[in-house]
Write a protein that holds these residues in place. Sequence first.
Motif, short mmCIF file in Angstrom:
data_model
loop_
_atom_site.label_atom_id
_atom_site.label_comp_id
_atom_site.label_asym_id
_atom_site.label_seq_id
_atom_site.Cartn_x
_atom_site.Cartn_y
_atom_site.Cartn_z
N PHE A 47 -7.17 1.37 5.39
CA PHE A 47 -6.78 1.02 6.76
C PHE A 47 -7.70 -0.05 7.33
CE2 PHE A 47 -3.45 3.94 7.34
CZ PHE A 47 -2.89 3.73 8.59
N LEU A 70 -3.22 -0.13 15.17
CA LEU A 70 -3.90 0.31 13.95
C LEU A 70 -4.80 1.51 14.23
CD1 LEU A 70 -4.74 -3.13 12.33
CD2 LEU A 70 -3.18 -1.40 11.44
N LEU A 96 1.81 3.80 8.61
CA LEU A 96 1.46 2.39 8.77
C LEU A 96 2.67 1.49 8.64
CD1 LEU A 96 -0.68 0.15 9.00
CD2 LEU A 96 -0.91 0.26 6.52
#
Length: 577
Positions: A279, A247, A159
């Motif tokens: 997330f 994402l 990420l």
Amino acid sequence: MKLIFQSMGKYKWAIFLAIFIKLIGTMTELTLPYILEYMIDHVVPAGNMRDVLLWGLLMFVAAIACRQFNVMANRRAINNAHKVSFDVRQALFKKTANLSGDKFDSFGLPSLISRMTSDSYNVQAAVAQLQSLCVRAPMMLFGGVVMTLLMDWALAMILIVMLPFLICVVFFVSSKGIPLYTGVQKKLDSVVRIMRENITGIRVVKALSKGEFEKRRFAAANEDMARTDMRAGTIMAIPGPFMQLCLNIGLTMVVIFGAIRVNRGQMQPGVILAFLTYFNMINMGVMGLNRIFMSMSKASASADRIDEVISTDDGWEIYLGGENGGGHIRFNNVSFSYGSESRTDADFAGGKRELALENISFSLNKGESLGIIGPTGCGKTTIVNLLMRFYNPDSGSITIDDRDIRSYEKDELRRKFGVVFQNDMVFNDSIKNNIDFGRGISQADLDSAAEDAVASEYIDSLDGKMEYMAAIKGANLSGGQKQRLLVARALAAAPEILILDDSSSALDYKTDSQMRSAIRKNHSDSTLIMIAQRVSSIMGMDHIMVMDNGTCIGYGTHEELMENCPAYRETFEMQTT
């Protein structure tokens, strides 16, 4: 945005408290996935039901606390935003009410209306979001990243590598949004202008069967605004799908590499579940940032438009020099052109300024009267606008009581006048309050003013008399009744200078004569300036000025003008034969 932060300063402690509560609520929310992971990987495998219930209760309490903190913070944020927007609207209204005529004309009424409504609402929404979403979204984003780093730094790096790209896209697109939304608000000005014209002139539109024409005109302006708004919205929406794609790719990679690490025994399966939840929180944070930048772009454009009005010079500067006048009121070689205060000499290059008045001079002693007559657009009302300093002359001087009017404070000057303008305003209020106009005038003086304006008879016939409610713009009164009501308002405070601008056009000759006689008898101390189209209304004045195309073509008494001014004599003969 400077205006927004300045306006928030007054409520800084209340805003700080709302932010602090929001911060606690968001931090509590960030602990939920961590508690879930600990239960799955450590508490449940141990098989101790007591620990399962205790950790479950802790998770339940954290969820309730998170909800309560967020609700409390949101309520405080909305309340603070209302207070800030209230102050902004008050400041904008106060400034608008005190703008000079030239400054008011430069902004335009439709633009000022949209700044007071749409723009102030955008500021209110931004202040609310600055206290809630601007805390929650970054905390969700960066707090989620920190929590994932604490749980498994290797998986969290997936990420972290994506974040710089996401943030750069958001900042780049938002930097393009402010000028786009400024354009949207300007298009809204045009929509408001057309709407206002149609509402004000609805009878004319219907009478001339121009409804379809006006619908097409409004549709064109509305479509232009919608097109500009769609363009702005399309550009500002670019980051959303891009961030969602990044994402989702990152989430897929987390599941794949997480499963590999679980199979190798390098991490617990509960960590993957916690990562998925984090997330989702990070995704909410990124999307929240996108919403913030869209809202802030709108708010920044709106705040700049509001600040443009608030920070502008209102055109009222105190001038301490200049010559003495002589007489109660004196115009000395006054020339004026509309728009000249907001334009430079370069704007007039290559052509002569269109003068509304040119070299106007006259003098009145206290208690004297002046009648002004002339064709439409010749500058009659402009003289009144300059005398009350709605505009400043381009050249020459205007004095009252031997003082240049620019040396007066605004309230000091305006208190000298009682005035009735063309198409003056009757408010949706009682007859009494329309005459009093918040000045605290005694009932006896109100009755006396109504009597002098020849309004008492019709007021006494109304249901409720002085308490009778006038409709907006006096729609439930006749033209003559409205004019007499307005004259009563002007007379009520026994003004030093009385100005009547075409205030008897709807009156019959008898009522007009009665009103003029009462004013001469009971307000002889007031200096009277009357603008009229009828010679009969002004022929008894001490002085009469004949205007044409911004210049004075005749000045004197009725008898003198009948001998020396052909234009006046021709008007008199046309109206009396």
